[in-house]
Scaffold this motif. Structure first.
Motif, PDB file in Angstrom:
ATOM      1  N   ASP A 166       0.834  -1.218   0.000  1.00  0.00           N
ATOM      2  CA  ASP A 166       0.000   0.000   0.000  1.00  0.00           C
ATOM      3  C   ASP A 166       0.858   1.253   0.000  1.00  0.00           C
ATOM      4  O   ASP A 166       0.504   2.268  -0.604  1.00  0.00           O
ATOM      5  N   TYR A 184      -4.984   5.083  -0.643  1.00  0.00           N
ATOM      6  CA  TYR A 184      -5.292   3.687  -0.979  1.00  0.00           C
ATOM      7  C   TYR A 184      -5.010   2.812   0.244  1.00  0.00           C
ATOM      8  O   TYR A 184      -4.006   2.991   0.929  1.00  0.00           O
ATOM      9  N   GLY A 209      -8.919  -3.695  -2.980  1.00  0.00           N
ATOM     10  CA  GLY A 209      -8.505  -2.299  -2.899  1.00  0.00           C
ATOM     11  C   GLY A 209      -9.627  -1.402  -2.419  1.00  0.00           C
ATOM     12  O   GLY A 209     -10.738  -1.463  -2.933  1.00  0.00           O
ATOM     13  N   GLU A 211     -10.542   2.751  -0.662  1.00  0.00           N
ATOM     14  CA  GLU A 211     -10.048   4.121  -0.472  1.00  0.00           C
ATOM     15  C   GLU A 211     -10.408   4.574   0.941  1.00  0.00           C
ATOM     16  O   GLU A 211     -11.533   4.364   1.396  1.00  0.00           O
TER      17      GLU A 211
END
Length: 527
Positions: A166, A184, A209, A211
């Motif tokens: 990350d 992220y 993934g 946010e």
């Protein structure tokens, strides 16, 4: 003659006349000048003291949650103002900083900065682990659990490998606009992966993934630096845009100077609201006192001895006279617990009070606020050893080495926000195979430890800027001496050309002229 008689006239009568009143009012005048010069510092430090007093007065009133939020409102406004200015300040200062240095200088400057950040963070991690092993904050605290303190549990099931991946992903944000307010982060979902022999469904943890809210400063820093270098490469075509970023940068610093006058007022309520919100402090300090003591002692050793010694070793100057010009940013760091929020006042004070070159301070300080977390590395290492002792886990040499390396590497990606290092401790615990359910203990006293953590973080950045400025000045002196020697050689060669025959001396003259033409006329940074 007129000028001479004028000078003589001034030398005889006026100086005596003007000096006498100055002697009479010297003490009062000096005191007034001192107060005028350090007014912001005096107000900021007073703001902390008034905030403590106000918090102690309001605490017995037993405010409701809503009333507490109203009481904390002026402090919240200060944090919002400081955070508002971070994005334009970081991007513009790095673009203009990278564009004002040639690529070779940038590489050398960046290399020295990265080495300094890496070495100081490693030393900080070493101090943290050593103190934790000597003081043993977790020994005897095994009976302590989150329920006795009424704390919520903090869970983190993130894999260590994903944490570092990350970090790399955030260096290259897929959407630059989104990077201004999102980072992220890898999440996980359970996916059916078939049945076992008994017919029970087996699940597999699959990384997904996601946010998370919070500015991706790491990605913005890298983009701004590379963009600045690209503008420099463009030459004349890039000049307009460089001038735009320089002007934007200066305008941002004017806004910073206005915000700084609100800092003392905002700090009163930031500190006061924290004191009002405190739970049972006596229980926390008695149960976690050794951990708090170890962390603060580590910060005092690193910030008061190690970093000043490194600065003195490079510059041979008094580090404490350098640090005395940075009381306002240190007080801001203490009150806000945010390296990023302290960045605007740090840049302003380093340049105005300590005379650090703008190109260096505006290039190094935003990077330092993002990647140089000495204070965080100390408390994260102490926290990791503390939790190991709490769980009666004996740490071997391999695990201690893992703590050192992981704390140094993961502090790079730690958010420059309050409680940003707690997530990083989870990564360290995962790396050495310890449970993360005791993290809430760290969170309970984080508001105490985080204050000295942030002060040490920003002190490391400031002294780094001071060291780089000194190295740059030394290189500049060498360059000027070299240029002076070059001019002397030119004079000697020309004199030789007048005496001897032209065909004998022309190769030398031609060679000397070519060398001088090749020499750059002006060098902005000579590193």
């Amino acid at each position: 003659m007129d000028k001479k008689s004028e000078l003589n006239g001034h030398a005889v009568a006026p100086p005596g006349a003007s000096e006498q009143p100055q002697e009479k009012r010297s003490v009062g005048q000096k005191l007034l000048e001192f107060v005028e010069r350090n007014l912001l510092v005096i107000l900021t430090v007073s703001g902390v003291l008034v905030g403590v007093g106000l918090g102690m007065m309001v605490r017995p009133m037993n405010l409701t949650k809503a009333q507490m939020s109203y009481f904390a409102f002026p402090g919240e406004m200060l944090l919002r103002m400081l955070k508002m200015i971070i994005l334009p300040l970081v991007v513009c200062s790095l673009v203009s900083g990278a564009a004002s240095l040639d690529t070779r200088s940038l590489g050398k400057l960046g290399g020295i900065a990265v080495s300094y950040f890496l070495v100081t963070t490693l030393i900080a991690s070493g101090i943290g682990v050593t103190l934790a092993l000597i003081i043993k904050p977790g020994v005897g605290a095994a009976a302590l659990n989150t329920n006795s303190l009424g704390l919520e549990t903090v869970s983190s099931d993130k894999e260590t490998a994903d944490s570092f991946l990350d970090l790399a992903r955030n260096l290259f944000p897929s959407n630059l606009v989104a990077a201004a307010f999102r980072s992220y982060a890898t999440g996980y979902k359970r996916v059916p992966a078939g049945n076992d022999t008994n017919g029970t469904i087996l699940y597999q943890k699959v990384p997904v993934g996601t946010e998370t809210d919070g500015m991706n400063i790491l990605g913005l820093v890298l983009f701004a630096m590379v963009f600045g270098v690209a503008l420099r490469k463009l030459g004349e075509e890039g000049e307009e845009l460089i001038r735009f970023f320089n002007a934007f940068n200066e305008a941002t610093m004017v806004l910073v100077s206005w915000i700084m006058w609100y800092i003392p007022f905002g700090i009163v309520f930031l500190v006061g609201s924290k004191i009002v919100e405190m739970e049972d402090v006596v229980l926390l300090v008695t149960s976690l006192g050794k951990y708090i003591f170890a962390s603060i002692l580590g910060h005092v050793i690193h910030g008061g001895i190690v970093l000043p010694l490194i600065y003195f070793g490079f510059t041979r100057k008094n580090p404490f006279s350098f640090l005395s010009g940075l009381i306002t940013p240190f007080t801001t760091a203490f009150a806000t617990c945010s390296s990023s929020a302290t960045l605007p006042s740090m840049i302003k004070c380093v340049e105005e009070n300590n005379g650090v070159d703008k190109r260096i301070s505006r290039f190094i300080l935003p990077i330092g606020a993002t990647v140089n977390m000495d204070g965080a590395a100390i408390f994260q290492c102490i926290a990791a050893v503390f939790i190991a002792q709490l769980n009666n886990a004996e740490l071997n040499a391999g695990q201690i080495f893992t703590i050192l390396v992981t704390a140094t590497a993961s502090s790079v990606g730690a958010a420059g926000i309050p409680a940003g290092g707690i997530i990083t401790i989870a990564i360290i615990l995962e790396a050495i195979g310890l449970p993360t359910n005791d993290l809430s203990l760290m969170l309970a006293v984080d508001w105490i430890v985080d204050r000295t953590t942030t002060v040490v973080n920003v002190e490391g950045d400031a002294l780094g800027a001071g060291i780089l400025h000194h190295i740059n000045q030394q290189e500049l002196k060498k360059q000027q001496k070299h240029e002076a020697d070059g001019e002397l050689t030119e004079v000697q060669v020309e004199a030789l050309a007048n005496v001897q025959a032209e065909e004998e001396t022309s190769p030398l003259v031609t060679h000397q002229t070519k060398a001088l033409e090749a020499m750059p006329e002006a060098i902005e940074s000579v590193l």
